[in-house]
Design a protein around this motif. Structure first.
Motif, PDB file in Angstrom:
ATOM      1  N   THR A   6       0.930  -1.163  -0.154  1.00  0.00           N
ATOM      2  CA  THR A   6       0.021   0.008   0.034  1.00  0.00           C
ATOM      3  C   THR A   6       1.058   1.427  -0.066  1.00  0.00           C
ATOM      4  O   THR A   6       0.230   2.359   0.278  1.00  0.00           O
ATOM      5  N   GLY A   7       2.227   0.972  -0.098  1.00  0.00           N
ATOM      6  CA  GLY A   7       3.002   2.205  -0.294  1.00  0.00           C
ATOM      7  C   GLY A   7       3.033   2.587  -1.800  1.00  0.00           C
ATOM      8  O   GLY A   7       2.273   2.385  -2.686  1.00  0.00           O
ATOM      9  N   PRO A   8       3.832   3.560  -2.146  1.00  0.00           N
ATOM     10  CA  PRO A   8       3.969   4.180  -3.616  1.00  0.00           C
ATOM     11  C   PRO A   8       4.119   3.258  -4.572  1.00  0.00           C
ATOM     12  O   PRO A   8       3.833   3.282  -5.745  1.00  0.00           O
ATOM     13  N   ARG A   9       4.768   1.876  -4.338  1.00  0.00           N
ATOM     14  CA  ARG A   9       4.939   1.264  -5.407  1.00  0.00           C
ATOM     15  C   ARG A   9       3.687   0.511  -5.851  1.00  0.00           C
ATOM     16  O   ARG A   9       3.238   0.388  -6.940  1.00  0.00           O
ATOM     17  N   GLY A  10       2.713   0.318  -4.694  1.00  0.00           N
ATOM     18  CA  GLY A  10       1.378  -0.415  -4.883  1.00  0.00           C
ATOM     19  C   GLY A  10       0.589   0.907  -5.652  1.00  0.00           C
ATOM     20  O   GLY A  10      -0.166   0.441  -6.709  1.00  0.00           O
ATOM     21  N   LEU A  11       0.784   1.960  -5.399  1.00  0.00           N
ATOM     22  CA  LEU A  11      -0.061   3.225  -5.797  1.00  0.00           C
ATOM     23  C   LEU A  11       0.285   3.153  -7.412  1.00  0.00           C
ATOM     24  O   LEU A  11      -0.674   3.246  -8.161  1.00  0.00           O
ATOM     25  N   HIS A  12       1.502   3.305  -7.789  1.00  0.00           N
ATOM     26  CA  HIS A  12       1.918   3.043  -9.229  1.00  0.00           C
ATOM     27  C   HIS A  12       1.456   1.735 -10.019  1.00  0.00           C
ATOM     28  O   HIS A  12       1.131   1.918 -11.143  1.00  0.00           O
ATOM     29  N   HIS A  13       1.404   0.771  -9.391  1.00  0.00           N
ATOM     30  CA  HIS A  13       1.135  -0.517  -9.854  1.00  0.00           C
ATOM     31  C   HIS A  13      -0.277  -0.566 -10.184  1.00  0.00           C
ATOM     32  O   HIS A  13      -0.689  -1.221 -11.182  1.00  0.00           O
ATOM     33  N   LEU A  14      -1.359   0.405  -9.543  1.00  0.00           N
ATOM     34  CA  LEU A  14      -2.682   0.418 -10.054  1.00  0.00           C
ATOM     35  C   LEU A  14      -2.733   0.923 -11.336  1.00  0.00           C
ATOM     36  O   LEU A  14      -3.327   0.298 -12.251  1.00  0.00           O
ATOM     37  N   VAL A  15      -1.647   1.879 -11.984  1.00  0.00           N
ATOM     38  CA  VAL A  15      -1.927   2.267 -13.241  1.00  0.00           C
ATOM     39  C   VAL A  15      -1.412   1.198 -14.162  1.00  0.00           C
ATOM     40  O   VAL A  15      -1.752   1.044 -15.237  1.00  0.00           O
ATOM     41  N   TYR A  16       0.028   0.514 -13.625  1.00  0.00           N
ATOM     42  CA  TYR A  16       0.285  -0.556 -14.523  1.00  0.00           C
ATOM     43  C   TYR A  16      -0.793  -1.664 -14.979  1.00  0.00           C
ATOM     44  O   TYR A  16      -0.597  -2.108 -16.081  1.00  0.00           O
ATOM     45  N   GLU A  17      -1.648  -2.012 -13.830  1.00  0.00           N
ATOM     46  CA  GLU A  17      -2.638  -3.009 -14.141  1.00  0.00           C
ATOM     47  C   GLU A  17      -3.544  -2.688 -15.121  1.00  0.00           C
ATOM     48  O   GLU A  17      -3.945  -3.376 -15.832  1.00  0.00           O
ATOM     49  N   SER A 154      -0.815   4.974   1.536  1.00  0.00           N
ATOM     50  CA  SER A 154      -0.227   5.873   2.406  1.00  0.00           C
ATOM     51  C   SER A 154       0.352   7.028   1.708  1.00  0.00           C
ATOM     52  O   SER A 154       0.426   8.162   2.267  1.00  0.00           O
ATOM     53  N   GLU A 155       0.446   6.874   0.309  1.00  0.00           N
ATOM     54  CA  GLU A 155       0.786   7.917  -0.601  1.00  0.00           C
ATOM     55  C   GLU A 155      -0.166   7.922  -1.870  1.00  0.00           C
ATOM     56  O   GLU A 155      -0.198   6.892  -2.640  1.00  0.00           O
ATOM     57  N   THR A 156      -0.647   9.057  -1.973  1.00  0.00           N
ATOM     58  CA  THR A 156      -1.525   9.014  -3.287  1.00  0.00           C
ATOM     59  C   THR A 156      -1.064  10.105  -4.269  1.00  0.00           C
ATOM     60  O   THR A 156      -1.936  10.444  -5.239  1.00  0.00           O
ATOM     61  N   LYS A 157       0.059  10.708  -4.182  1.00  0.00           N
ATOM     62  CA  LYS A 157       0.656  11.519  -5.302  1.00  0.00           C
ATOM     63  C   LYS A 157       1.383  10.543  -6.286  1.00  0.00           C
ATOM     64  O   LYS A 157       2.344  10.025  -5.888  1.00  0.00           O
ATOM     65  N   PHE A 158       1.143  10.784  -7.570  1.00  0.00           N
ATOM     66  CA  PHE A 158       1.776   9.860  -8.459  1.00  0.00           C
ATOM     67  C   PHE A 158       3.028  10.666  -8.843  1.00  0.00           C
ATOM     68  O   PHE A 158       3.189  11.873  -9.037  1.00  0.00           O
ATOM     69  N   SER A 159       4.115   9.890  -9.122  1.00  0.00           N
ATOM     70  CA  SER A 159       5.369  10.231  -9.763  1.00  0.00           C
ATOM     71  C   SER A 159       5.391  10.357 -11.206  1.00  0.00           C
ATOM     72  O   SER A 159       5.346   9.206 -11.750  1.00  0.00           O
TER      73      SER A 159
END
Ligand code: 0RA
Length: 207
Positions: A6-17, A154-159
């Motif tokens: 549920t960290g930044p990696r998971g956040l970006h993973h949403l887009v990848y999926e 925990s982080e919802t800002k995309f890089s």
């Protein structure tokens, strides 16, 4: 499912999926342009010009295929047998999208298919509207917009850097496809397109 953290990696993973499903549609020969847009509120839209997720009612289920694709985990092949659509079971369409939906405060699916535009809304993975027929469409494709759930991540800002790197890799790995990444927060747009795939990737890595 395949989000993992549920960290930044998971956040970006949403887009990848979500993008992976459009890439599958491209690999199947039905799609050649994917556009990813980061909106100012940190919601993300992924649009492709594929066939569009089917919206017709699934036999023996009664719900539109779109709803099943976005709310069920397609592990058993049931959906495949009964509808004739190839979804789920790991590689193909549908596994990750359900997870993205479940981990989003809201998600809107807009489908252009069969001459019409269709829309369905969800919150935290649950359907919150009927399938609505919006109007005519003279093309086909899928548009998914979602806002990652801040009570989960925990982080919802995309890089932009992280998404840029991944979209470039996907374009390298899928020769001929065009992937446009737009960041409305910074008014920046970049398109990745490589006719020669891995050859160009190696050149890029060793530049
Ligand atoms: C199920 C069946 C078909 C296409 C798709 C799903 C599909 C899923 C996604 C997800 C993002 N973009 C997508 N594009 C298509 C095939 C339908 C047919 O036979 O026409």
């Amino acid at each position: 499912m395949y989000i993992g953290t549920t960290g930044p990696r998971g956040l970006h993973h949403l887009v990848y999926e979500v993008v992976d499903n459009s890439v599958d549609e491209a690999l199947a020969g039905h799609c050649d342009h994917i556009t990813v847009t980061i909106h100012p509120d940190e919601s993300v839209t992924v649009v492709d010009n594929g066939r569009g997720i089917p919206v017709d009612v699934v036999k023996g289920d009664g719900r539109p295929a779109l709803e099943v694709v976005l709310t069920e985990i397609h592990a058993g092949g049931k959906f495949n047998r009964e509808s004739g659509y190839k979804v789920g079971t790991g590689g193909l369409h549908g596994v990750g999208i359900t997870a993205v939906n479940a981990l989003s405060s809201w998600l809107t699916a807009e489908i252009r298919r069969g001459g019409s535009t269709w829309v369905m809304d969800f919150e935290k993975g649950r359907r919150t509207s009927e399938l609505r027929q919006l109007g005519r469409a003279d093309s086909t494709g899928t548009r998914l917009t979602f806002l990652p759930d801040p009570t989960i991540f925990s982080e919802t800002k995309f890089s932009l850097d992280t998404l840029t790197r991944r979209m470039r890799e996907l374009a390298f790995l899928t020769p001929g496809i065009r992937i446009t990444l737009r960041d409305e927060r910074a008014d920046r747009t970049e398109t990745f397109h490589f006719e020669d795939g891995l050859v160009e990737f190696v050149k890029y890595l060793s530049r």
